[in-house]
Write a protein that holds these residues in place. Structure first.
Motif, PDB file in Angstrom:
ATOM      1  N   ILE A  79       0.852  -1.207  -0.106  1.00 55.19           N
ATOM      2  CA  ILE A  79       0.021  -0.012  -0.115  1.00 55.19           C
ATOM      3  C   ILE A  79       0.918   1.232   0.127  1.00 55.19           C
ATOM      4  CG2 ILE A  79      -1.477   1.342   1.390  1.00 55.19           C
ATOM      5  CD1 ILE A  79      -2.896  -0.839   0.060  1.00 55.19           C
ATOM      6  N   TYR A  80       2.000   1.220   0.712  1.00 60.97           N
ATOM      7  CA  TYR A  80       2.985   2.428   0.407  1.00 60.97           C
ATOM      8  C   TYR A  80       3.034   2.939  -0.804  1.00 60.97           C
ATOM      9  CZ  TYR A  80       5.335   1.232   4.937  1.00 60.97           C
ATOM     10  OH  TYR A  80       5.386   1.013   6.164  1.00 60.97           O
ATOM     11  N   GLY A  81       2.841   2.129  -2.066  1.00 59.80           N
ATOM     12  CA  GLY A  81       3.022   2.449  -3.255  1.00 59.80           C
ATOM     13  C   GLY A  81       1.833   3.260  -3.647  1.00 59.80           C
ATOM     14  N   ALA A  82       0.875   3.492  -2.982  1.00 61.57           N
ATOM     15  CA  ALA A  82      -0.377   4.276  -3.230  1.00 61.57           C
ATOM     16  C   ALA A  82      -0.424   5.253  -2.587  1.00 61.57           C
ATOM     17  CB  ALA A  82      -1.780   3.384  -2.960  1.00 61.57           C
ATOM     18  N   ILE A  83       0.540   5.622  -1.570  1.00 63.67           N
ATOM     19  CA  ILE A  83       0.257   6.591  -0.624  1.00 63.67           C
ATOM     20  C   ILE A  83       1.433   7.633  -1.177  1.00 63.67           C
ATOM     21  CG2 ILE A  83       0.754   7.589   1.673  1.00 63.67           C
ATOM     22  CD1 ILE A  83       0.098   4.599   2.627  1.00 63.67           C
ATOM     23  N   PRO A  84       0.814   8.957  -1.503  1.00 60.50           N
ATOM     24  CA  PRO A  84       1.576   9.980  -2.249  1.00 60.50           C
ATOM     25  C   PRO A  84       3.013  10.101  -0.983  1.00 60.50           C
ATOM     26  CG  PRO A  84      -0.515  10.659  -2.136  1.00 60.50           C
ATOM     27  CD  PRO A  84      -0.711   9.296  -1.283  1.00 60.50           C
ATOM     28  N   ILE A  85       4.086  10.876  -1.366  1.00 61.80           N
ATOM     29  CA  ILE A  85       5.206  11.060  -0.574  1.00 61.80           C
ATOM     30  C   ILE A  85       6.066   9.664  -0.332  1.00 61.80           C
ATOM     31  CG2 ILE A  85       6.147  12.080   1.506  1.00 61.80           C
ATOM     32  CD1 ILE A  85       3.719  13.560   1.872  1.00 61.80           C
ATOM     33  N   LEU A  86       5.298   8.709   0.386  1.00 61.08           N
ATOM     34  CA  LEU A  86       5.901   7.369   0.402  1.00 61.08           C
ATOM     35  C   LEU A  86       6.196   6.853  -0.713  1.00 61.08           C
ATOM     36  CD1 LEU A  86       3.904   5.836   3.561  1.00 61.08           C
ATOM     37  CD2 LEU A  86       5.886   7.228   3.762  1.00 61.08           C
ATOM     38  N   GLN A  87       5.111   6.446  -1.570  1.00 58.04           N
ATOM     39  CA  GLN A  87       5.067   6.127  -2.878  1.00 58.04           C
ATOM     40  C   GLN A  87       6.237   5.090  -3.277  1.00 58.04           C
ATOM     41  OE1 GLN A  87       3.706   9.207  -5.334  1.00 58.04           O
ATOM     42  NE2 GLN A  87       2.452   7.384  -5.498  1.00 58.04           N
ATOM     43  N   LEU A  88       6.345   4.093  -2.395  1.00 56.19           N
ATOM     44  CA  LEU A  88       7.387   3.094  -2.858  1.00 56.19           C
ATOM     45  C   LEU A  88       6.850   1.794  -2.247  1.00 56.19           C
ATOM     46  CD1 LEU A  88      10.360   2.350  -4.045  1.00 56.19           C
ATOM     47  CD2 LEU A  88      10.943   2.862  -1.696  1.00 56.19           C
ATOM     48  N   PRO A  89       6.406   0.714  -3.144  1.00 56.50           N
ATOM     49  CA  PRO A  89       5.998  -0.492  -2.516  1.00 56.50           C
ATOM     50  C   PRO A  89       7.143  -1.303  -2.466  1.00 56.50           C
ATOM     51  CG  PRO A  89       5.659  -0.125  -5.085  1.00 56.50           C
ATOM     52  CD  PRO A  89       6.029   1.095  -4.622  1.00 56.50           C
ATOM     53  N   THR A  90       7.516  -1.726  -1.028  1.00 57.33           N
ATOM     54  CA  THR A  90       9.030  -2.305  -0.581  1.00 57.33           C
ATOM     55  C   THR A  90       8.915  -3.373  -1.438  1.00 57.33           C
ATOM     56  OG1 THR A  90       7.940  -2.765   1.478  1.00 57.33           O
ATOM     57  CG2 THR A  90       9.372  -0.926   1.339  1.00 57.33           C
ATOM     58  N   PHE A  91       8.006  -4.304  -1.823  1.00 58.68           N
ATOM     59  CA  PHE A  91       8.357  -5.572  -2.478  1.00 58.68           C
ATOM     60  C   PHE A  91       8.736  -5.273  -3.988  1.00 58.68           C
ATOM     61  CE2 PHE A  91       6.401  -7.248   1.112  1.00 58.68           C
ATOM     62  CZ  PHE A  91       7.167  -7.969   1.675  1.00 58.68           C
ATOM     63  N   SER A  92       8.866  -3.897  -4.327  1.00 56.56           N
ATOM     64  CA  SER A  92       9.202  -3.925  -5.965  1.00 56.56           C
ATOM     65  C   SER A  92      10.982  -4.012  -5.947  1.00 56.56           C
ATOM     66  CB  SER A  92       8.979  -2.273  -6.229  1.00 56.56           C
ATOM     67  OG  SER A  92       9.589  -1.249  -5.377  1.00 56.56           O
ATOM     68  N   HIS A  93      11.295  -4.099  -4.487  1.00 55.21           N
ATOM     69  CA  HIS A  93      12.969  -4.754  -4.526  1.00 55.21           C
ATOM     70  C   HIS A  93      12.660  -6.322  -4.215  1.00 55.21           C
ATOM     71  CE1 HIS A  93      14.613  -0.549  -3.326  1.00 55.21           C
ATOM     72  NE2 HIS A  93      13.744  -0.265  -4.297  1.00 55.21           N
ATOM     73  N   VAL A  94      13.180  -6.912  -4.812  1.00 56.64           N
ATOM     74  CA  VAL A  94      13.061  -8.511  -4.826  1.00 56.64           C
ATOM     75  C   VAL A  94      13.518  -9.213  -3.548  1.00 56.64           C
ATOM     76  CG1 VAL A  94      15.167  -9.111  -5.921  1.00 56.64           C
ATOM     77  CG2 VAL A  94      13.081 -10.491  -6.295  1.00 56.64           C
ATOM     78  N   GLY A  95      14.478  -8.500  -3.018  1.00 56.18           N
ATOM     79  CA  GLY A  95      14.885  -9.183  -1.632  1.00 56.18           C
ATOM     80  C   GLY A  95      13.829  -9.734  -0.742  1.00 56.18           C
ATOM     81  N   GLY A  96      13.119  -8.575  -0.309  1.00 62.53           N
ATOM     82  CA  GLY A  96      12.024  -9.331   0.617  1.00 62.53           C
ATOM     83  C   GLY A  96      11.194 -10.101   0.119  1.00 62.53           C
ATOM     84  N   ALA A  97      10.615 -10.005  -1.127  1.00 61.95           N
ATOM     85  CA  ALA A  97       9.915 -11.079  -1.513  1.00 61.95           C
ATOM     86  C   ALA A  97      10.433 -12.421  -1.625  1.00 61.95           C
ATOM     87  CB  ALA A  97       9.361 -10.881  -3.099  1.00 61.95           C
ATOM     88  N   TYR A  98      11.890 -12.420  -2.203  1.00 61.56           N
ATOM     89  CA  TYR A  98      12.457 -13.690  -2.099  1.00 61.56           C
ATOM     90  C   TYR A  98      12.657 -14.319  -0.557  1.00 61.56           C
ATOM     91  CZ  TYR A  98      14.721 -13.382  -6.505  1.00 61.56           C
ATOM     92  OH  TYR A  98      14.890 -13.294  -7.956  1.00 61.56           O
ATOM     93  N   PHE A  99      12.772 -13.348   0.491  1.00 55.78           N
ATOM     94  CA  PHE A  99      13.125 -13.963   2.023  1.00 55.78           C
ATOM     95  C   PHE A  99      11.615 -14.431   2.235  1.00 55.78           C
ATOM     96  CE2 PHE A  99      12.020 -13.208   6.264  1.00 55.78           C
ATOM     97  CZ  PHE A  99      12.743 -13.841   6.956  1.00 55.78           C
ATOM     98  N   ILE A 100      10.458 -13.681   2.183  1.00 54.21           N
ATOM     99  CA  ILE A 100       9.428 -14.051   2.521  1.00 54.21           C
ATOM    100  C   ILE A 100       8.979 -15.455   1.929  1.00 54.21           C
ATOM    101  CG2 ILE A 100       6.663 -13.813   3.082  1.00 54.21           C
ATOM    102  CD1 ILE A 100       8.139 -11.711   4.404  1.00 54.21           C
ATOM    103  N   ALA A 101       9.051 -15.333   0.701  1.00 51.61           N
ATOM    104  CA  ALA A 101       8.667 -16.695  -0.263  1.00 51.61           C
ATOM    105  C   ALA A 101       9.552 -17.795   0.308  1.00 51.61           C
ATOM    106  CB  ALA A 101       8.886 -16.679  -1.835  1.00 51.61           C
ATOM    107  N   ALA A 102      10.861 -17.731   0.593  1.00 48.62           N
ATOM    108  CA  ALA A 102      11.773 -18.789   0.846  1.00 48.62           C
ATOM    109  C   ALA A 102      11.412 -19.213   2.374  1.00 48.62           C
ATOM    110  CB  ALA A 102      13.217 -18.289   1.036  1.00 48.62           C
ATOM    111  N   MET A 103      10.917 -18.254   3.228  1.00 49.68           N
ATOM    112  CA  MET A 103      10.545 -18.752   4.447  1.00 49.68           C
ATOM    113  C   MET A 103       9.464 -19.579   4.461  1.00 49.68           C
ATOM    114  SD  MET A 103       9.311 -16.135   7.457  1.00 49.68           S
ATOM    115  CE  MET A 103       7.572 -15.869   6.694  1.00 49.68           C
TER     116      MET A 103
END
Lengths: 184, 267
Positions: free
Chosen positions: B113-137
């Motif tokens: 949701i960060y990606g839809a909030i002005p100023i924050l505007q950065l979905p953190t899973f657009s960086h692959v590391g976090g997605a890899y971690f959760i999926a691997a877990m």
């Protein structure tokens, strides 16, 4: 394609190659979140759920209890009513048998009484008869003596005469008796 | 790949230069050695504070008749607990997995949701590391559960579908191994990452496109920026929907994988 690969390699921006630090940041953050969720959040919400279920089911239990109590009270009243009816029946039955007994007693008594009265009447009659017989006897004796004297005074041989004497005597006796009866 | 190549050929000519994936990585706020504390890092940490803070605040009273906040918290918790945990994993012991599902769902949701909030505007899973971690877990967890529950027999249960003729098994077993044990974690992580990255790129492209068009001298060309703006707004709402949807899909798949491992003998 090649150009792109080169560009990616140069800029270090191939998007599917992760940054180790980023993995670490997410891992630590997630671990912290997981810890808080396990320790605080889930127990808190489960407690709310359990309490709510408890409240609802407790209410149901209470209602059931009240229902059971009401049923028990109704049973008791019914029981009491039956008891009262039985009691009333018993009393009525007793009264009836009592009445019957009293009636029988009275009948008995009446029969006895009547028997006694009859007995007494009989005895009295008997006594009166006896006294009548006794007085008659003595009277008959004297009468017989008197009659004998008269007969002897006239003539004992004259059959006709003696017959007339006897007739006259008996007629006197009868009229005497009649007079006595009329006097009575 | 063409988009990646585009800047190299057009930048020098003074035309429109769309944002690239390199622009996803903002300069770090500060660095300790090779560790860059960036906006991305801050947002991930913030998500923990937001989730834990909100739910602990919502549940603090624990009253039987909930306040608005508590109702919202219960709604969120109940959604994961019942719609995902109970309905998919089911059984008597689904409660064991509810904390995991809950943490994953809201962690992914808030970070998306960060990606839809002005100023924050950065979905953190657009960086692959976090997605890899959760999926691997998740991958490690469901495989471990499968072996814990069924022992070594789990390998057979997971790779040999019942009712398949024996002569097809040499073909089926490798496919099952690849699809279950290798492809799953990859698709699980890349699906989330790719949708977030592309969504973010679209918003960035639209943004820079509007900027570029407004800077033009031709009034008609400036006017077309309105069209781009209308498109960008539509895309914004589509992206917002996808952000929520991806969080749901991610946790739904997690639940399905766990259920599949637990009840491998029933499938």
């Amino acid at each position: 394609m090649n150009e792109a690969m080169i560009l990616a390699a140069e800029g270090g921006t191939n998007p599917i190659i992760p940054n180790g630090w980023e993995i670490l940041v997410v891992a630590i953050s997630f671990a912290i979140l997981m810890y808080i969720v396990v320790k605080k959040v889930v127990p808190a919400f489960e407690k709310i759920y359990a309490e709510r279920t408890e409240a609802i089911e407790g209410g149901i239990a209470k209602a059931e209890e009240a229902q059971a109590e009401a049923t028990a009270a109704l049973e008791e009243y019914k029981q009491q009513l039956t008891d009262a009816r039985t009691e009333a029946n018993r009393i009525r039955e007793e009264a009836r048998s009592e009445g019957a007994r009293i009636l029988a007693d009275l009948k008995d008594k009446a029969a006895n009484e009547s028997a006694r009265i009859t007995e007494q009447a009989h005895a009295q009659i008997e006594a009166e008869r006896a006294s009548a017989v006794a007085s008659l006897r003595s009277e008959v004796g004297s009468l017989a003596t008197e009659l004998a004297g008269r007969i002897v005074g006239e003539s004992l041989n004259d059959d006709e005469r003696s017959a007339r004497v006897v007739d006259r005597f008996l007629a006197d006796l009868e009229s005497e008796n009649e007079n006595a009866g009329a006097a009575k | 790949m063409i988009a990646l190549a585009l800047p190299a050929t057009t930048q020098d000519e003074g035309g429109f230069s769309p944002p690239t994936i390199a622009d996803m990585h903002l300069p770090p706020l500060f660095s300790i050695g090779s560790f860059d504390f960036s906006k991305h890092t801050a947002l991930v940490l913030l998500s923990v504070v937001i989730i834990a803070g909100f739910f602990m605040y919502a549940a603090r009273k624990g009253s039987l008749v909930p306040s608005k906040m508590q109702f919202l918290g219960e709604f969120g918790y109940g959604f994961v607990r019942n719609s995902i945990g109970k309905d998919i994993i089911g059984g008597r012991d689904f409660m064991k997995y509810v904390p995991l599902l809950f943490a994953i769902f809201f962690f992914v949701l808030v970070n998306n949701i960060y990606g839809a909030i002005p100023i924050l505007q950065l979905p953190t899973f657009s960086h692959v590391g976090g997605a890899y971690f959760i999926a691997a877990m998740v991958w490690v967890i469901w495989i471990a559960l499968g072996f814990k529950k069924h022992g070594i027999r789990y390998l057979k249960l997971a790779t040999v579908p019942s009712g398949v003729p024996w002569y097809l098994l040499p073909l089926i077993i490798p496919i099952e191994i690849i699809s279950n044990f290798l492809v799953r974690p990859i698709t699980h992580s890349l699906r989330l990452f790719a949708t977030m990255l592309s969504g973010h790129l679209i918003v960035m492209v639209a943004g820079s496109g509007i900027e570029f068009l407004v800077m033009q001298e031709n009034i008609l060309l400036q006017g077309t920026s309105l069209l781009v703006l209308a498109g960008a707004i539509a895309m914004y709402f589509l992206e917002a929907l996808i952000m929520v949807l991806q969080a749901y899909i991610f946790v739904l798949l997690t639940a399905i994988y766990i259920e599949g491992a637990l009840h491998a003998d029933a499938h």
